[in-house]
Design an enzyme around this catalytic site. Sequence first.
Site, mmCIF file in Angstrom:
data_model
loop_
_atom_site.group_PDB
_atom_site.id
_atom_site.type_symbol
_atom_site.label_atom_id
_atom_site.label_comp_id
_atom_site.label_asym_id
_atom_site.label_seq_id
_atom_site.Cartn_x
_atom_site.Cartn_y
_atom_site.Cartn_z
ATOM 1 N N ARG A 170 0.697 -1.197 -0.275
ATOM 2 C CA ARG A 170 0.135 -0.217 -0.226
ATOM 3 C C ARG A 170 0.402 1.269 -0.227
ATOM 4 O O ARG A 170 1.479 0.838 0.024
ATOM 5 C CB ARG A 170 -0.237 0.178 1.287
ATOM 6 C CG ARG A 170 -0.630 -0.073 2.616
ATOM 7 C CD ARG A 170 -1.536 0.095 3.685
ATOM 8 N NE ARG A 170 -0.790 0.174 4.839
ATOM 9 C CZ ARG A 170 -1.703 -0.117 5.687
ATOM 10 N NH1 ARG A 170 -3.130 -0.686 5.546
ATOM 11 N NH2 ARG A 170 -1.684 -0.018 7.264
ATOM 12 N N CYS A 199 2.707 7.738 -6.570
ATOM 13 C CA CYS A 199 3.153 8.787 -5.920
ATOM 14 C C CYS A 199 1.300 10.109 -5.799
ATOM 15 O O CYS A 199 0.563 9.479 -6.887
ATOM 16 C CB CYS A 199 4.042 10.435 -6.658
ATOM 17 S SG CYS A 199 3.742 11.491 -6.500
ATOM 18 N N GLU A 221 -4.734 6.709 6.458
ATOM 19 C CA GLU A 221 -4.050 6.915 7.070
ATOM 20 C C GLU A 221 -3.502 7.281 5.956
ATOM 21 O O GLU A 221 -2.082 7.038 5.977
ATOM 22 C CB GLU A 221 -3.321 6.268 7.595
ATOM 23 C CG GLU A 221 -4.253 4.751 8.404
ATOM 24 C CD GLU A 221 -3.126 3.966 9.005
ATOM 25 O OE1 GLU A 221 -3.662 3.372 10.267
ATOM 26 O OE2 GLU A 221 -2.932 2.796 8.386
ATOM 27 N N GLU A 269 -10.050 3.654 13.710
ATOM 28 C CA GLU A 269 -9.479 2.120 14.402
ATOM 29 C C GLU A 269 -8.554 2.380 15.376
ATOM 30 O O GLU A 269 -7.940 3.351 16.261
ATOM 31 C CB GLU A 269 -8.399 2.283 13.114
ATOM 32 C CG GLU A 269 -8.306 1.826 11.907
ATOM 33 C CD GLU A 269 -7.416 1.791 10.627
ATOM 34 O OE1 GLU A 269 -6.031 1.091 11.515
ATOM 35 O OE2 GLU A 269 -7.392 2.268 9.884
ATOM 36 N N GLU A 306 -0.236 -8.229 7.948
ATOM 37 C CA GLU A 306 -1.292 -7.975 9.255
ATOM 38 C C GLU A 306 -2.145 -9.149 9.593
ATOM 39 O O GLU A 306 -2.857 -9.408 10.505
ATOM 40 C CB GLU A 306 -1.959 -6.854 9.218
ATOM 41 C CG GLU A 306 -1.322 -5.631 8.993
ATOM 42 C CD GLU A 306 -1.793 -4.447 8.761
ATOM 43 O OE1 GLU A 306 -1.316 -3.694 9.501
ATOM 44 O OE2 GLU A 306 -2.447 -3.676 7.907
ATOM 45 N N ILE A 307 -1.619 -10.532 9.316
ATOM 46 C CA ILE A 307 -1.982 -11.770 9.474
ATOM 47 C C ILE A 307 -1.802 -11.788 11.227
ATOM 48 O O ILE A 307 -3.250 -12.490 11.557
ATOM 49 C CB ILE A 307 -1.392 -12.548 8.836
ATOM 50 C CG1 ILE A 307 -0.129 -12.837 9.317
ATOM 51 C CG2 ILE A 307 -1.510 -12.471 7.125
ATOM 52 C CD1 ILE A 307 0.728 -13.985 8.523
ATOM 53 N N HIS A 329 -2.381 -9.541 13.315
ATOM 54 C CA HIS A 329 -3.339 -8.399 13.912
ATOM 55 C C HIS A 329 -3.993 -8.596 14.773
ATOM 56 O O HIS A 329 -4.641 -9.749 14.194
ATOM 57 C CB HIS A 329 -3.508 -7.450 12.798
ATOM 58 C CG HIS A 329 -4.081 -6.573 14.173
ATOM 59 N ND1 HIS A 329 -4.623 -5.264 14.582
ATOM 60 C CD2 HIS A 329 -2.831 -4.729 13.790
ATOM 61 C CE1 HIS A 329 -4.732 -4.383 15.169
ATOM 62 N NE2 HIS A 329 -3.457 -3.878 14.393
#
Length: 663
Positions: free
Chosen positions: A106, A110, A145, A296, A345-346, A348
């Site tokens: 991600r 630009c 973000e 979040e 992010e498995i 998390h």
Amino acid sequence: MRKLYHGACYYPELWDEETIQQDIDIMREVGVNVVRIGEFAWSVMEPEEGKIDVGFFKEIIARLYDSGIETIMCTPTPTPPIWFSHGRPERMHANEKREIMGHGSRQHACTNNPYFRKKAAIITTAIAKELGRLPGLIGWQLDNEFKCHVAECMCETCLRLWHDWLKNRYGVIERLNEAWGTDVWSETYQTFEQVPQPGPAPFLHHASLRTMYQLFSMEMIASFADEQAKIIRCYSDAPITHNGSVMFSVDNERMFQNLDFASYDTYASQENASAFLLNCDLWRNLKQGRPFWILETSPSYAASLESSAYPHADGYLQAEAVSSYALGSQGFCYWLWRQQRSGSEISHGSVLSAWGEPTIGYQNVLAVERARKEIEPIILSTEPVQAEAAMTYSDRAKAFIKTEPHRGLRHRSLVTHFYERILNTGIHRDLIPEGAPLDGYRLLFTPFVPYLSSEFIKKASAFAEAGGIWITGPLTGGRTCEHTIHTDCGLGELEKTSGIKTLFTFPMNENVNTGKAFGITAPLGLWSAVFDTESGNTLGTVEAGPGAGHAFLTERNYGEGKIVMLGSLPSGKEGDAMLEALVRHYAEEAVISSRSDVTPGTIVAPRIGENGLVWIVVNMDGKGGSVTLPESGTDLLTHRLEKAGRLAVGPHEYRVIQFDNHS
């Protein structure tokens, strides 16, 4: 507000039909009433360039709504598909070393690249057209973000835009050379096209170049948000936000200028609960008069492939939720609903595991829902009390400190530490952006803002002249808008306005320098200023080390109020005690009424409604606490009378007190 929201980030595109139905059913059982979807789904919506289909998400929004769950829809622009990036390095983000980012992970594109802007506008238009009027869609989130993993881009597109930005700012190159002082090291430029980006160099780039490039980048990402919001408003009346943070290289005040409500993410641990509260007190004021959202936070712990936090203590999640609602939030949402089975992010924390069972945080999520239901009528019938004490927060100051961190300073750490000193005194407080009005405040703190604009100084000095107390410093006012040094006096216009003369500015060594104020002796550190003791009333004197005998803390009457100059940062336990003594001293002088003697680790969130004043008291540190009730009141949860005097609050407990005679 018509309700309090309790929600989660959800990725239905990752799961089969059976799993999606299971998720919706369990959401209803848990009490989740809102989800955020779509922010990473560009390749699902447009698997081949030009072939866009968002029908899947239209169906999901309808199914959720049929189950009583509303939706915040996101634009998927953090994750351009492979057809956008493969073999096209000119479209990709280039970091400060000019390394080109590869596809995936991600934020690899630009956001200033013209082809990216074109394709982002097309996908955003398609989503807004198809989904913008759906029942159940209650809001929009732009991207996700901004600048989370990247900072300023150094690609060729950004170089051209940088030169345009400089031309608009300075007009002619001679003005830039004069403003920046480019005679140093033969850096004088003959054209704007010669001005480089602050990329690889043998040593440090010029301070003006580094800071201006950050400000340029902040404006560019805000312009992208403006562009997306404008498109959505053509097809939808639902309010628009962005999931922001104080951690990233953005100017949040500018970012949210053209958005409808403020929202952010936070992953503060119980040990760092002050950072959680700081966010509430800041984001409440980025769009004043409108509730903010936490889009979040982890139901248990944050993690990625390379790091992990530890699970929250039982009860802390409930304390976070109740305190956020009490301090002005409308939504409290988790990342994420169902653990991802693949990706970065498995590991998390989530509400459900990848195999559909409750996780370690599940029972705490249920506790949050019970608390939400219990306090919802109280929150909906009251609003946060106007704070009388405020602290200036500036993301532009963050850019200055990133350029000039002295001995490894971090803006966020500085601000959080100072905020904790105010928090520990029990004063109800706001963090406000530089452009915020000062109406209703009696006490203003402005630390760690190296450059103060003339507009801000005029506003703050008018505040003091009308009876307010303005406490400025440390590390405030010593740089110009171009990140150069003042040549007329040490602190420029601030010094001229205050009438307090700066003698020296230099880095104090907390192992050598000590100072005394309010009967407390403490080490002094940070890049510091010492003042002429004859130009104001000295409250703190350097006792040892360079500058001994001179004032580091001084005040001067200014109209009906005062300007107070704090030139150095007291450190250690003694320093914290000194700063808290300073806060209490001026809170009393300013006659701050919205305050309590609540014990550290517990907060009081004052709210006001038709029936008068309500205190929501929440223990955050899991140790329990107490506060003195100034008068008798009714516990709105038990309906019992509470007499004036000490009120105990258990670990992670919350109490809601309606005062009988206070309005």
